[in-house]
Design an enzyme around this catalytic site. Structure first.
Site: not given
Ligand code: ARG
Length: 298
Positions: A42, A92, A116, A167, A196, A198, A292
């Site tokens: 991201n 997540n 991930r 995502r 996201h 959130d 998150c």
């Molecule tokens: N580095 C993680 C990603 O890019 C951060 C996730 C943060 N999560 C969120 N729900 N905003 O997946």
């Protein structure tokens, strides 16, 4: 009542028509032992590889953990896993639900990034040990769904707000709406710094949301404004740099938010919320903050 709503003309209910849901009383946290920025998935992670101060991250995380305990939530801590530096963002990997007759079930995520994907089985184990029914999406049909990063329960109501575009895919919400027998308001995300839901929508209580408007389409904004009586708008600085909308309000009163969101904090207090500020600077380097870094569970 199951269907996916994408524009105001499809909306045929108001919040008071929705079925009630209990507020979660447990919070799942994953220890930041292996948290770091090791890849860029991201825009916030750019330039931050290798830049996490591990001790500071541990300290920030402990602080948050203590605050959930003080709020009276039961805190369940899972160990981090070597090789999964983002697993600390445990909003997540899943989307849990409690049915009308009190049955607990969970839809496991299909992580967008290869880096991930391996986190999901570890989180699944937590649900297995807590007697949740596990539901897997058909991986041949759905390649993207990042749990409560994108799918947010309305406060104590049987309604899901579902973000899509980066995502999670729009199509996945038809299935989720069916599985959980719950309407979904699907909102397209249009700014990759708010990848996201959130990061740009925070549901504070049944009537109140905090948003970063420019992350949404006009259709999405109309839906948000139609269903929430109070909509707090975060500035670009507070939303993008301080992740203001990645706050959490587990009980509809106490808001946990990254330090320094002066403008939205003022608006939150005006509406009667109690604001608690936390430093999550190490986690901001990875594109995440308070919301998150936990999962609320029943
Ligand atoms: N580095 C993680 C990603 O890019 C951060 C996730 C943060 N999560 C969120 N729900 N905003 O997946």
């Amino acid at each position: 009542m199951n269907k996916v709503i994408t524009s105001l003309n499809q909306l045929d209910f108001s919040i008071s028509d929705l079925e009630p849901m209990p507020a979660p009383e447990k919070v799942l946290l994953v220890k930041p032992t292996y948290f770091s920025v090791e890849y860029v998935i991201n825009p916030h992670m750019e330039g931050n590889i290798g830049d996490v101060d591990k001790l500071a991250a541990q300290n920030e995380w402990e602080h948050l953990k203590g605050a959930y305990e003080e709020l009276g939530l039961y805190v369940h801590v899972e160990p981090g896993q070597r090789g999964f530096p983002d697993m600390v963002f445990c909003a997540n990997q899943s989307l849990p639900n409690i049915t009308k007759d009190g049955k607990k079930e969970v839809i496991m995520s299909v992580m967008h990034s290869d880096q991930r994907k391996g986190e999901v089985p570890f989180i699944q184990k937590v649900y297995e040990d807590s007697s949740y029914d596990i539901v897997h999406l058909d991986h041949s049909r759905f390649t993207d769904f990042e749990g409560m990063g994108d799918a947010l329960w309305h406060f104590k109501k049987r309604l899901i707000w579902g973000g899509y575009g980066y995502r999670s895919s729009k199509e996945v919400y038809d299935v989720i709406s069916d599985i959980f027998d719950t309407p979904v308001i699907a909102l397209e995300l249009i700014d990759d710094r708010f990848y996201h839901l959130d990061t740009c929508l925070c549901i504070l209580d049944s009537d109140t949301a905090m948003i970063y408007p420019k992350a949404f389409t006009d259709e999405g904004l109309e839906l948000i404004r139609a269903l929430f009586k109070n909509v707090i708008e975060a500035s670009k600085y507070e939303a993008e740099k301080l992740f203001a909308c990645n706050a959490t309000c587990p009980d509809g009163k106490n808001v946990f938010i990254q330090q320094g969101c002066v403008d939205v904090n003022h608006k939150l207090k005006e509406l009667g919320f109690k604001v608690h500020e936390f430093s999550t600077y190490e986690f901001l380097k990875s594109g995440g903050s308070v919301f998150c870094m936990k999962m609320l569970l029943w």
